[in-house]
Design an enzyme around this catalytic site. Structure first.
Site, PDB file in Angstrom:
ATOM      1  N   GLU A 116       0.808  -1.219   0.000  1.00  0.00           N
ATOM      2  CA  GLU A 116       0.000   0.000   0.000  1.00  0.00           C
ATOM      3  C   GLU A 116       0.843   1.271   0.000  1.00  0.00           C
ATOM      4  O   GLU A 116       0.412   2.307  -0.488  1.00  0.00           O
ATOM      5  CB  GLU A 116      -0.931   0.016   1.206  1.00  0.00           C
ATOM      6  N   SER A 117       2.040   1.189   0.552  1.00  0.00           N
ATOM      7  CA  SER A 117       2.910   2.361   0.640  1.00  0.00           C
ATOM      8  C   SER A 117       3.300   2.887  -0.741  1.00  0.00           C
ATOM      9  O   SER A 117       3.794   4.004  -0.864  1.00  0.00           O
ATOM     10  CB  SER A 117       4.173   1.989   1.414  1.00  0.00           C
TER      11      SER A 117
END
Lengths: 265, 311
Positions: free
Chosen positions: A54-55
Protein backbone atom coordinates in the site's frame (compact mmCIF):
# COMPACT_ATOMS: atom_id res chain seq x y z
CA UNK A 1 16.17 -31.87 0.81
CA UNK A 2 13.47 -30.73 3.21
CA UNK A 3 11.80 -33.26 5.42
CA UNK A 4 8.07 -32.91 4.81
CA UNK A 5 7.36 -32.97 8.59
CA UNK A 6 9.94 -30.31 9.31
CA UNK A 7 7.68 -27.30 9.68
CA UNK A 8 6.27 -25.02 12.33
CA UNK A 9 2.69 -23.76 12.59
CA UNK A 10 3.33 -20.29 11.10
CA UNK A 11 4.85 -21.99 8.06
CA UNK A 12 1.78 -24.17 7.64
CA UNK A 13 -0.40 -21.05 7.91
CA UNK A 14 1.71 -19.25 5.32
CA UNK A 15 1.28 -22.25 2.98
CA UNK A 16 -2.49 -22.17 3.54
CA UNK A 17 -2.41 -18.51 2.50
CA UNK A 18 -0.27 -19.28 -0.54
CA UNK A 19 -2.76 -21.87 -1.76
CA UNK A 20 -5.49 -19.22 -1.88
CA UNK A 21 -3.51 -17.22 -4.45
CA UNK A 22 -4.03 -17.97 -8.14
CA UNK A 23 -1.62 -17.36 -10.96
CA UNK A 24 -1.93 -13.80 -12.34
CA UNK A 25 -3.58 -12.51 -9.14
CA UNK A 26 -2.59 -9.05 -7.96
CA UNK A 27 -2.09 -9.37 -4.22
CA UNK A 28 -1.88 -6.50 -1.75
CA UNK A 29 0.25 -7.69 1.14
CA UNK A 30 1.25 -6.62 4.60
CA UNK A 31 4.26 -7.94 6.42
CA UNK A 32 4.88 -11.30 8.02
CA UNK A 33 2.39 -13.97 7.01
CA UNK A 34 0.92 -12.17 4.00
CA UNK A 35 4.27 -11.42 2.38
CA UNK A 36 5.51 -14.92 3.12
CA UNK A 37 2.37 -16.56 1.73
CA UNK A 38 2.40 -14.48 -1.43
CA UNK A 39 6.07 -15.28 -1.97
CA UNK A 40 5.50 -19.01 -1.54
CA UNK A 41 2.73 -18.83 -4.15
CA UNK A 42 4.95 -16.91 -6.52
CA UNK A 43 7.73 -19.48 -6.22
CA UNK A 44 5.38 -22.43 -6.70
CA UNK A 45 2.00 -22.41 -8.47
CA UNK A 46 1.49 -18.68 -9.13
CA UNK A 47 4.65 -17.33 -10.82
CA UNK A 48 2.69 -14.55 -12.51
CA UNK A 49 1.14 -13.19 -9.32
CA UNK A 50 2.11 -9.59 -8.59
CA UNK A 51 2.65 -8.29 -5.10
CA UNK A 52 1.74 -4.76 -4.18
CA UNK A 53 2.37 -2.80 -0.96
CA UNK A 54 0.00 0.00 0.00
CA UNK A 55 2.91 2.36 0.64
CA UNK A 56 3.34 2.53 -3.15
CA UNK A 57 5.43 -0.47 -4.23
CA UNK A 58 4.51 -2.73 -7.15
CA UNK A 59 6.24 -6.05 -7.83
CA UNK A 60 8.97 -5.69 -5.20
CA UNK A 61 11.89 -8.11 -5.36
CA UNK A 62 13.21 -7.91 -1.80
CA UNK A 63 16.39 -9.76 -0.88
CA UNK A 64 15.22 -10.41 2.69
CA UNK A 65 11.76 -10.72 4.30
CA UNK A 66 10.28 -7.22 4.63
CA UNK A 67 9.65 -6.15 8.23
CA UNK A 68 7.07 -3.55 7.29
CA UNK A 69 5.14 -2.44 4.21
CA UNK A 70 7.48 0.55 4.08
CA UNK A 71 10.66 -1.52 4.46
CA UNK A 72 13.79 -0.28 2.63
CA UNK A 73 14.31 -3.71 1.04
CA UNK A 74 11.14 -3.20 -1.03
CA UNK A 75 12.65 -0.33 -3.01
CA UNK A 76 15.54 -1.70 -5.12
CA UNK A 77 14.31 -3.96 -7.88
CA UNK A 78 10.61 -3.06 -7.77
CA UNK A 79 8.77 -2.58 -11.07
CA UNK A 80 7.13 0.68 -9.99
CA UNK A 81 7.04 2.87 -6.92
CA UNK A 82 4.46 5.54 -6.28
CA UNK A 83 2.52 6.28 -3.14
CA UNK A 84 -0.76 5.66 -1.36
CA UNK A 85 -2.87 7.46 -3.95
CA UNK A 86 -1.42 5.26 -6.71
CA UNK A 87 -1.95 1.94 -4.95
CA UNK A 88 -4.99 2.59 -2.75
CA UNK A 89 -6.65 5.46 -4.61
CA UNK A 90 -6.19 4.02 -8.09
CA UNK A 91 -5.33 0.32 -8.26
CA UNK A 92 -7.32 -0.90 -5.25
CA UNK A 93 -10.21 1.52 -5.55
CA UNK A 94 -10.63 0.82 -9.26
CA UNK A 95 -10.92 -2.92 -8.64
CA UNK A 96 -7.52 -4.12 -9.84
CA UNK A 97 -6.59 -6.06 -6.71
CA UNK A 98 -7.76 -9.68 -6.50
CA UNK A 99 -6.42 -10.66 -3.10
CA UNK A 100 -6.07 -8.73 0.14
CA UNK A 101 -4.36 -10.19 3.17
CA UNK A 102 -5.33 -8.99 6.63
CA UNK A 103 -4.85 -9.96 10.22
CA UNK A 104 -6.91 -8.81 13.13
CA UNK A 105 -6.79 -8.53 16.89
CA UNK A 106 -10.43 -9.58 16.86
CA UNK A 107 -12.31 -11.36 14.07
CA UNK A 108 -15.95 -12.41 14.15
CA UNK A 109 -18.04 -15.09 12.48
CA UNK A 110 -18.94 -12.81 9.56
CA UNK A 111 -15.26 -12.01 8.96
CA UNK A 112 -15.53 -8.50 10.37
CA UNK A 113 -12.20 -7.33 11.76
CA UNK A 114 -11.44 -5.06 14.69
CA UNK A 115 -8.09 -3.25 14.82
CA UNK A 116 -9.40 -0.09 16.49
CA UNK A 117 -10.28 -0.68 20.14
CA UNK A 118 -11.11 -3.47 22.57
CA UNK A 119 -13.97 -2.43 24.82
CA UNK A 120 -15.99 0.75 24.31
CA UNK A 121 -14.56 3.08 21.66
CA UNK A 122 -14.80 6.18 23.86
CA UNK A 123 -13.15 4.51 26.85
CA UNK A 124 -11.12 1.68 25.37
CA UNK A 125 -9.75 -1.14 27.49
CA UNK A 126 -7.07 -1.47 24.86
CA UNK A 127 -6.51 1.06 22.13
CA UNK A 128 -5.29 -0.63 18.93
CA UNK A 129 -3.55 1.02 15.94
CA UNK A 130 -6.63 1.75 13.82
CA UNK A 131 -7.55 0.90 10.25
CA UNK A 132 -4.45 1.82 8.32
CA UNK A 133 -4.96 0.06 5.01
CA UNK A 134 -7.14 -2.70 6.43
CA UNK A 135 -10.55 -1.14 5.86
CA UNK A 136 -10.02 -0.26 2.19
CA UNK A 137 -8.34 -3.60 1.47
CA UNK A 138 -11.16 -5.57 3.13
CA UNK A 139 -13.74 -3.37 1.42
CA UNK A 140 -12.37 -3.44 -2.10
CA UNK A 141 -10.13 -6.46 -2.76
CA UNK A 142 -12.00 -9.28 -4.52
CA UNK A 143 -11.03 -11.90 -1.93
CA UNK A 144 -9.83 -11.11 1.55
CA UNK A 145 -7.71 -13.66 3.39
CA UNK A 146 -7.74 -13.26 7.16
CA UNK A 147 -5.06 -14.48 9.55
CA UNK A 148 -6.03 -14.82 13.22
CA UNK A 149 -5.14 -16.55 16.45
CA UNK A 150 -7.65 -19.23 17.31
CA UNK A 151 -8.98 -18.62 20.80
CA UNK A 152 -12.16 -17.28 22.38
CA UNK A 153 -10.63 -13.84 22.88
CA UNK A 154 -9.42 -13.22 19.31
CA UNK A 155 -12.40 -14.82 17.63
CA UNK A 156 -15.76 -13.33 18.50
CA UNK A 157 -19.47 -13.77 17.86
CA UNK A 158 -19.42 -10.03 17.18
CA UNK A 159 -16.38 -7.72 17.16
CA UNK A 160 -16.32 -4.72 19.55
CA UNK A 161 -15.74 -2.39 16.60
CA UNK A 162 -15.99 -3.08 12.88
CA UNK A 163 -12.81 -1.49 11.56
CA UNK A 164 -12.93 -3.58 8.40
CA UNK A 165 -16.20 -5.00 7.12
CA UNK A 166 -16.46 -8.67 6.40
CA UNK A 167 -20.02 -9.72 5.64
CA UNK A 168 -21.15 -7.19 8.33
CA UNK A 169 -24.37 -8.79 9.66
CA UNK A 170 -25.06 -11.36 6.98
CA UNK A 171 -26.10 -11.92 3.37
CA UNK A 172 -26.58 -8.82 1.22
CA UNK A 173 -25.21 -6.39 3.82
CA UNK A 174 -22.08 -5.45 1.87
CA UNK A 175 -24.01 -4.71 -1.32
CA UNK A 176 -26.64 -2.72 0.59
CA UNK A 177 -24.10 -0.25 1.94
CA UNK A 178 -22.46 0.20 -1.45
CA UNK A 179 -19.43 -2.08 -1.32
CA UNK A 180 -18.60 -3.65 -4.70
CA UNK A 181 -20.43 -6.87 -5.56
CA UNK A 182 -18.34 -10.02 -5.47
CA UNK A 183 -15.93 -8.83 -2.78
CA UNK A 184 -15.51 -10.06 0.79
CA UNK A 185 -13.61 -12.44 3.02
CA UNK A 186 -12.77 -15.81 1.48
CA UNK A 187 -11.08 -17.56 4.36
CA UNK A 188 -9.92 -17.27 7.95
CA UNK A 189 -6.62 -19.06 8.49
CA UNK A 190 -5.86 -19.67 12.17
CA UNK A 191 -3.25 -21.63 14.05
CA UNK A 192 -5.77 -24.44 14.41
CA UNK A 193 -7.89 -24.48 11.28
CA UNK A 194 -8.98 -23.09 7.95
CA UNK A 195 -12.48 -21.61 8.01
CA UNK A 196 -14.51 -20.60 4.98
CA UNK A 197 -17.78 -18.70 4.60
CA UNK A 198 -21.16 -20.30 3.90
CA UNK A 199 -22.59 -18.44 0.88
CA UNK A 200 -26.13 -18.82 2.30
CA UNK A 201 -25.48 -17.46 5.80
CA UNK A 202 -22.11 -15.68 5.32
CA UNK A 203 -21.01 -17.37 8.55
CA UNK A 204 -17.53 -18.93 8.90
CA UNK A 205 -17.49 -22.72 9.09
CA UNK A 206 -14.71 -25.24 9.65
CA UNK A 207 -13.24 -26.36 6.32
CA UNK A 208 -10.08 -28.16 7.45
CA UNK A 209 -8.33 -28.66 10.79
CA UNK A 210 -4.55 -28.52 11.18
CA UNK A 211 -2.87 -31.93 11.60
CA UNK A 212 -2.37 -31.74 15.39
CA UNK A 213 -5.82 -30.29 16.16
CA UNK A 214 -9.22 -31.92 16.65
CA UNK A 215 -12.66 -30.70 15.65
CA UNK A 216 -13.77 -30.77 19.31
CA UNK A 217 -10.82 -28.64 20.41
CA UNK A 218 -11.46 -26.14 17.62
CA UNK A 219 -15.18 -25.90 18.38
CA UNK A 220 -14.37 -25.38 22.06
CA UNK A 221 -12.05 -22.50 21.17
CA UNK A 222 -14.55 -20.82 18.85
CA UNK A 223 -17.07 -18.50 20.51
CA UNK A 224 -19.87 -19.11 17.99
CA UNK A 225 -21.60 -22.38 17.19
CA UNK A 226 -19.05 -23.39 14.55
CA UNK A 227 -20.54 -25.50 11.77
CA UNK A 228 -18.33 -28.19 10.32
CA UNK A 229 -18.19 -28.90 6.61
CA UNK A 230 -19.38 -32.42 5.74
CA UNK A 231 -16.24 -34.50 5.37
CA UNK A 232 -13.96 -31.83 6.84
CA UNK A 233 -10.48 -33.34 6.90
CA UNK A 234 -7.01 -32.37 8.01
CA UNK A 235 -5.23 -29.41 6.39
CA UNK A 236 -2.72 -30.58 3.82
CA UNK A 237 0.75 -30.15 5.40
CA UNK A 238 3.35 -28.06 3.55
CA UNK A 239 4.64 -29.94 0.54
CA UNK A 240 8.34 -30.66 0.15
CA UNK A 241 8.46 -27.99 -2.56
CA UNK A 242 6.74 -25.37 -0.38
CA UNK A 243 9.19 -26.10 2.43
CA UNK A 244 12.16 -25.95 0.10
CA UNK A 245 11.07 -22.51 -1.08
CA UNK A 246 10.54 -21.35 2.51
CA UNK A 247 13.74 -22.72 3.99
CA UNK A 248 16.13 -22.23 1.10
CA UNK A 249 14.92 -19.07 -0.61
CA UNK A 250 12.48 -16.95 1.35
CA UNK A 251 13.35 -17.32 4.98
CA UNK A 252 16.62 -19.21 5.54
CA UNK A 253 16.99 -17.66 9.02
CA UNK A 254 13.40 -18.66 9.82
CA UNK A 255 12.40 -15.21 10.96
CA UNK A 256 8.82 -16.50 10.81
CA UNK A 257 9.53 -18.07 14.21
CA UNK A 258 8.63 -14.73 15.83
CA UNK A 259 5.01 -15.72 15.23
CA UNK A 260 5.46 -18.69 17.54
CA UNK A 261 6.25 -16.22 20.33
CA UNK A 262 3.05 -14.39 19.44
CA UNK A 263 1.02 -17.52 20.07
CA UNK A 264 0.84 -19.06 16.61
CA UNK A 265 1.63 -22.58 17.82
CA UNK B 1 16.58 33.39 -3.77
CA UNK B 2 17.89 30.92 -1.25
CA UNK B 3 15.37 29.62 1.27
CA UNK B 4 17.97 27.60 3.13
CA UNK B 5 17.67 28.17 6.88
CA UNK B 6 18.47 26.25 10.05
CA UNK B 7 15.88 23.84 11.45
CA UNK B 8 15.44 26.18 14.41
CA UNK B 9 14.53 29.05 12.09
CA UNK B 10 12.32 26.96 9.82
CA UNK B 11 10.20 25.68 12.71
CA UNK B 12 10.01 28.94 14.66
CA UNK B 13 9.06 30.92 11.56
CA UNK B 14 6.49 28.52 10.10
CA UNK B 15 5.00 26.32 12.83
CA UNK B 16 2.99 28.09 15.50
CA UNK B 17 0.90 26.93 18.45
CA UNK B 18 -2.42 25.55 17.23
CA UNK B 19 -1.23 25.00 13.64
CA UNK B 20 -2.51 22.21 11.42
CA UNK B 21 0.60 20.31 10.33
CA UNK B 22 1.08 17.57 7.76
CA UNK B 23 4.13 15.41 8.55
CA UNK B 24 5.20 13.23 5.60
CA UNK B 25 6.80 9.83 5.49
CA UNK B 26 5.96 6.15 5.59
CA UNK B 27 8.82 4.63 7.66
CA UNK B 28 10.55 5.94 4.55
CA UNK B 29 11.67 9.57 5.08
CA UNK B 30 9.76 10.73 8.19
CA UNK B 31 10.79 14.30 9.12
CA UNK B 32 12.16 13.19 12.50
CA UNK B 33 14.61 16.05 12.95
CA UNK B 34 11.84 18.59 12.36
CA UNK B 35 9.62 16.82 14.88
CA UNK B 36 12.40 16.93 17.47
CA UNK B 37 12.74 20.68 16.89
CA UNK B 38 8.97 21.15 17.31
CA UNK B 39 9.30 19.38 20.66
CA UNK B 40 12.32 21.47 21.69
CA UNK B 41 10.46 24.69 20.91
CA UNK B 42 7.55 23.52 23.05
CA UNK B 43 4.98 24.11 20.33
CA UNK B 44 1.51 23.08 21.54
CA UNK B 45 -2.08 22.39 20.50
CA UNK B 46 -1.13 21.04 17.09
CA UNK B 47 -3.48 19.27 14.75
CA UNK B 48 -1.37 16.64 13.00
CA UNK B 49 -2.01 14.28 10.13
CA UNK B 50 -0.51 11.59 7.89
CA UNK B 51 -1.59 8.10 6.86
CA UNK B 52 0.23 5.43 8.88
CA UNK B 53 1.74 7.29 11.80
CA UNK B 54 4.59 5.77 13.76
CA UNK B 55 6.99 6.46 16.64
CA UNK B 56 7.39 10.12 15.62
CA UNK B 57 3.67 10.84 16.14
CA UNK B 58 3.72 8.75 19.31
CA UNK B 59 6.47 10.98 20.70
CA UNK B 60 4.63 14.20 19.78
CA UNK B 61 1.56 12.86 21.58
CA UNK B 62 3.65 11.76 24.57
CA UNK B 63 5.15 15.23 25.10
CA UNK B 64 1.68 16.77 24.94
CA UNK B 65 2.22 18.74 21.71
CA UNK B 66 -0.86 17.33 19.99
CA UNK B 67 -4.44 18.39 20.54
CA UNK B 68 -6.03 16.78 17.50
CA UNK B 69 -4.98 13.91 15.26
CA UNK B 70 -6.55 13.22 11.88
CA UNK B 71 -5.58 9.59 11.84
CA UNK B 72 -5.60 6.29 10.07
CA UNK B 73 -3.22 4.25 12.18
CA UNK B 74 -0.51 4.57 14.76
CA UNK B 75 1.91 1.83 15.77
CA UNK B 76 5.58 1.18 16.44
CA UNK B 77 5.70 -1.39 13.63
CA UNK B 78 7.53 -4.55 14.74
CA UNK B 79 7.56 -3.11 18.27
CA UNK B 80 3.79 -3.10 18.58
CA UNK B 81 1.30 -0.56 19.84
CA UNK B 82 2.20 3.10 20.36
CA UNK B 83 2.66 3.43 24.12
CA UNK B 84 2.03 7.18 24.34
CA UNK B 85 -0.96 6.91 22.00
CA UNK B 86 -2.45 4.25 24.25
CA UNK B 87 -1.76 6.23 27.44
CA UNK B 88 -3.38 9.29 25.94
CA UNK B 89 -6.55 7.53 24.82
CA UNK B 90 -6.87 4.99 27.64
CA UNK B 91 -5.73 7.09 30.62
CA UNK B 92 -5.61 10.72 29.49
CA UNK B 93 -1.82 10.96 30.02
CA UNK B 94 -0.56 13.66 29.45
CA UNK B 95 -4.00 14.54 28.09
CA UNK B 96 -6.58 12.82 25.94
CA UNK B 97 -6.09 13.85 22.33
CA UNK B 98 -9.05 14.15 19.96
CA UNK B 99 -8.87 11.63 17.12
CA UNK B 100 -10.76 11.71 13.83
CA UNK B 101 -10.39 8.29 12.25
CA UNK B 102 -10.01 7.54 8.57
CA UNK B 103 -8.11 4.97 6.52
CA UNK B 104 -5.05 4.70 4.29
CA UNK B 105 -7.31 5.20 1.29
CA UNK B 106 -9.65 7.97 2.47
CA UNK B 107 -7.02 10.15 4.17
CA UNK B 108 -4.62 10.33 1.20
CA UNK B 109 -7.68 11.09 -0.96
CA UNK B 110 -8.59 13.96 1.40
CA UNK B 111 -5.07 15.34 0.94
CA UNK B 112 -5.47 14.87 -2.81
CA UNK B 113 -8.71 16.88 -2.69
CA UNK B 114 -6.82 19.59 -0.82
CA UNK B 115 -4.04 19.46 -3.38
CA UNK B 116 -6.59 19.80 -6.19
CA UNK B 117 -8.40 22.69 -4.54
CA UNK B 118 -11.62 20.66 -4.42
CA UNK B 119 -13.91 20.80 -1.36
CA UNK B 120 -14.33 17.02 -1.09
CA UNK B 121 -13.68 13.73 -2.80
CA UNK B 122 -15.68 10.48 -3.02
CA UNK B 123 -14.09 7.42 -1.48
CA UNK B 124 -15.07 3.79 -1.95
CA UNK B 125 -14.10 2.56 1.51
CA UNK B 126 -15.42 2.91 5.08
CA UNK B 127 -18.99 1.96 4.02
CA UNK B 128 -20.50 -0.61 6.34
CA UNK B 129 -17.85 -0.13 9.02
CA UNK B 130 -18.03 1.47 12.45
CA UNK B 131 -15.64 4.17 11.21
CA UNK B 132 -18.80 5.86 9.92
CA UNK B 133 -20.44 5.64 13.37
CA UNK B 134 -17.80 7.70 15.16
CA UNK B 135 -17.34 11.42 14.71
CA UNK B 136 -14.97 13.58 16.72
CA UNK B 137 -14.03 17.25 16.29
CA UNK B 138 -14.99 17.35 12.62
CA UNK B 139 -18.57 16.47 13.51
CA UNK B 140 -20.93 16.35 10.54
CA UNK B 141 -18.03 17.31 8.32
CA UNK B 142 -16.13 14.09 8.95
CA UNK B 143 -17.97 12.66 5.96
CA UNK B 144 -21.27 12.77 4.13
CA UNK B 145 -23.07 9.96 2.39
CA UNK B 146 -25.09 10.63 -0.75
CA UNK B 147 -26.53 8.65 -3.61
CA UNK B 148 -24.32 9.34 -6.58
CA UNK B 149 -26.01 11.79 -8.97
CA UNK B 150 -24.55 9.73 -11.82
CA UNK B 151 -25.53 6.14 -11.04
CA UNK B 152 -27.66 6.42 -7.89
CA UNK B 153 -25.37 4.21 -5.83
CA UNK B 154 -24.48 5.17 -2.26
CA UNK B 155 -21.13 6.93 -1.99
CA UNK B 156 -19.11 8.37 0.90
CA UNK B 157 -17.74 11.88 0.51
CA UNK B 158 -14.80 13.06 2.59
CA UNK B 159 -13.62 16.67 2.97
CA UNK B 160 -10.40 18.18 1.65
CA UNK B 161 -7.54 18.69 4.07
CA UNK B 162 -5.48 21.85 3.68
CA UNK B 163 -2.82 21.89 6.42
CA UNK B 164 -1.27 25.23 7.38
CA UNK B 165 2.15 23.75 6.82
CA UNK B 166 3.47 20.48 5.39
CA UNK B 167 6.85 19.16 6.51
CA UNK B 168 8.57 16.56 4.32
CA UNK B 169 12.00 15.02 4.39
CA UNK B 170 13.49 14.28 0.97
CA UNK B 171 16.75 13.04 -0.50
CA UNK B 172 17.67 16.30 -2.19
CA UNK B 173 16.41 19.77 -2.92
CA UNK B 174 17.85 22.93 -4.38
CA UNK B 175 18.14 26.07 -2.28
CA UNK B 176 14.89 27.37 -3.72
CA UNK B 177 12.91 24.27 -2.61
CA UNK B 178 12.52 22.03 -5.67
CA UNK B 179 12.35 18.74 -3.77
CA UNK B 180 13.20 15.30 -5.11
CA UNK B 181 12.51 11.84 -3.72
CA UNK B 182 12.96 8.26 -4.82
CA UNK B 183 11.57 5.15 -3.19
CA UNK B 184 8.33 4.67 -1.26
CA UNK B 185 6.18 7.77 -1.45
CA UNK B 186 3.41 7.21 1.10
CA UNK B 187 1.22 10.33 0.96
CA UNK B 188 4.19 12.71 0.83
CA UNK B 189 3.46 14.40 -2.48
CA UNK B 190 -0.28 14.96 -1.95
CA UNK B 191 0.40 16.04 1.63
CA UNK B 192 2.89 18.66 0.50
CA UNK B 193 0.73 19.83 -2.39
CA UNK B 194 -2.32 20.13 -0.09
CA UNK B 195 -0.45 22.27 2.44
CA UNK B 196 -0.56 26.07 2.30
CA UNK B 197 3.22 26.13 2.59
CA UNK B 198 5.93 23.49 2.77
CA UNK B 199 9.08 23.02 4.82
CA UNK B 200 11.49 20.79 2.93
CA UNK B 201 14.19 19.08 4.96
CA UNK B 202 16.73 17.16 2.91
CA UNK B 203 19.79 14.96 3.05
CA UNK B 204 21.62 17.32 0.73
CA UNK B 205 21.11 20.64 -0.99
CA UNK B 206 21.98 20.37 -4.68
CA UNK B 207 22.15 22.85 -7.53
CA UNK B 208 19.21 23.77 -9.75
CA UNK B 209 21.21 22.15 -12.55
CA UNK B 210 21.30 18.83 -10.67
CA UNK B 211 17.52 19.01 -10.17
CA UNK B 212 17.17 19.53 -13.92
CA UNK B 213 19.14 16.37 -14.70
CA UNK B 214 16.24 14.25 -13.44
CA UNK B 215 13.19 16.51 -13.11
CA UNK B 216 10.66 13.64 -12.98
CA UNK B 217 11.75 13.00 -9.42
CA UNK B 218 10.64 16.42 -8.17
CA UNK B 219 7.48 16.05 -6.06
CA UNK B 220 6.95 19.68 -5.08
CA UNK B 221 7.99 22.79 -7.01
CA UNK B 222 9.97 25.57 -5.39
CA UNK B 223 7.13 28.11 -5.35
CA UNK B 224 5.18 25.95 -2.85
CA UNK B 225 8.15 25.83 -0.50
CA UNK B 226 8.74 28.33 2.32
CA UNK B 227 11.96 26.94 3.80
CA UNK B 228 14.70 24.45 2.97
CA UNK B 229 16.76 22.80 5.70
CA UNK B 230 19.81 20.71 4.92
CA UNK B 231 19.60 18.05 7.61
CA UNK B 232 21.62 14.89 6.92
CA UNK B 233 20.30 11.86 8.83
CA UNK B 234 17.12 13.91 9.31
CA UNK B 235 14.74 10.94 9.02
CA UNK B 236 16.52 8.73 11.56
CA UNK B 237 15.33 6.37 13.09
CA UNK B 238 13.33 6.05 9.87
CA UNK B 239 15.27 5.56 6.65
CA UNK B 240 16.07 7.42 3.48
CA UNK B 241 16.68 5.28 0.36
CA UNK B 242 20.24 5.63 -0.87
CA UNK B 243 21.38 7.16 2.44
CA UNK B 244 20.66 4.98 5.48
CA UNK B 245 18.60 2.06 6.78
CA UNK B 246 15.83 1.87 9.38
CA UNK B 247 17.33 1.78 12.87
CA UNK B 248 15.59 -1.08 14.64
CA UNK B 249 17.99 -0.74 17.59
CA UNK B 250 16.76 2.68 18.58
CA UNK B 251 13.21 1.61 17.74
CA UNK B 252 13.56 -1.03 20.43
CA UNK B 253 15.03 1.47 22.90
CA UNK B 254 12.04 3.76 22.26
CA UNK B 255 9.59 0.94 22.83
CA UNK B 256 11.25 -0.11 26.08
CA UNK B 257 11.56 3.49 27.32
CA UNK B 258 8.03 4.49 26.40
CA UNK B 259 6.55 1.58 28.35
CA UNK B 260 6.48 4.02 31.28
CA UNK B 261 5.99 7.78 31.52
CA UNK B 262 9.31 8.11 33.37
CA UNK B 263 11.16 6.08 30.75
CA UNK B 264 9.58 8.12 27.96
CA UNK B 265 10.50 11.43 29.63
CA UNK B 266 14.08 10.26 30.07
CA UNK B 267 14.26 9.17 26.42
CA UNK B 268 12.97 12.54 25.19
CA UNK B 269 15.40 14.36 27.49
CA UNK B 270 18.35 12.30 26.24
CA UNK B 271 17.53 12.28 22.51
CA UNK B 272 15.68 15.57 22.01
CA UNK B 273 15.69 18.17 24.78
CA UNK B 274 19.34 17.89 25.81
CA UNK B 275 20.57 18.13 22.21
CA UNK B 276 20.49 21.54 20.52
CA UNK B 277 20.28 20.26 16.94
CA UNK B 278 20.75 17.32 14.56
CA UNK B 279 24.53 17.59 14.58
CA UNK B 280 24.52 17.11 18.33
CA UNK B 281 22.07 14.23 17.83
CA UNK B 282 24.48 12.47 15.47
CA UNK B 283 27.38 13.09 17.85
CA UNK B 284 25.35 11.66 20.69
CA UNK B 285 24.42 8.65 18.58
CA UNK B 286 28.09 7.97 17.84
CA UNK B 287 28.97 8.33 21.51
CA UNK B 288 26.26 5.86 22.50
CA UNK B 289 26.65 3.25 19.78
CA UNK B 290 30.15 3.88 18.42
CA UNK B 291 31.19 5.02 14.98
CA UNK B 292 30.81 1.47 13.70
CA UNK B 293 27.18 1.45 14.84
CA UNK B 294 26.62 4.72 12.98
CA UNK B 295 28.43 3.49 9.86
CA UNK B 296 26.39 0.30 9.83
CA UNK B 297 23.22 2.30 9.16
CA UNK B 298 24.67 3.86 6.03
CA UNK B 299 23.45 2.54 2.69
CA UNK B 300 25.94 0.62 0.60
CA UNK B 301 27.40 2.61 -2.27
CA UNK B 302 25.63 1.91 -5.54
CA UNK B 303 26.53 3.26 -8.97
CA UNK B 304 23.34 4.92 -10.09
CA UNK B 305 21.65 3.86 -13.29
CA UNK B 306 22.15 6.77 -15.67
CA UNK B 307 18.68 8.08 -16.43
CA UNK B 308 18.59 9.88 -19.75
CA UNK B 309 16.12 12.57 -20.68
CA UNK B 310 17.88 13.18 -24.00
CA UNK B 311 15.99 13.92 -27.19
Amino acid sequence: MSDAKDYIKPELMACCGAREIRDHDVVIVGTGFPAMAANIAKHTHAPHATMVQESGVIDARPLRPALSVGDPCLNPGAAMIGGLVDVMGMLLQAGNIQVGFLSGSQVDKFGNINTTAIGAYEAPKSRLPGSGGANPIGSLARRTLIIALHDRRRLAEKVDFITTPGYIDGPGAREKCGLPAGTGPAVIITNKAVMRFDPQTCEAYLATFHPDCTIEEIRANTPWDLKVAPGAGPTEPPTAEELRVLHEILDPHRMIRIYEQRGYV
Amino acid sequence: MSKVVSMKEAISQHVSDGAFVYLGGYICRPPSAAIHEIIRQGIKDLTVTRANAADDFDMLIGVGAVRRFIATFLSLGVYGLGRCYRRSLEKGIPHKIEVEEYTNLSLPMMLLAGAMGMPFVPTADMAGSDLLKIRSFMGENKYRQIDSPFDGRPVVLVPALTPDVGIIHVQQADEDGNAQIWGIGGDCQVGAMASKKVIVTCERVVSRETIGKDPSRTIVPAFKVAAVVEEPFGAHPGYTPGFYDVDFGIGYLYQQASNTVEGFDAFVKEWVLDLPDRNAYIQHYIQRFGYQGFKKLHAKFDYGYPVSYAY
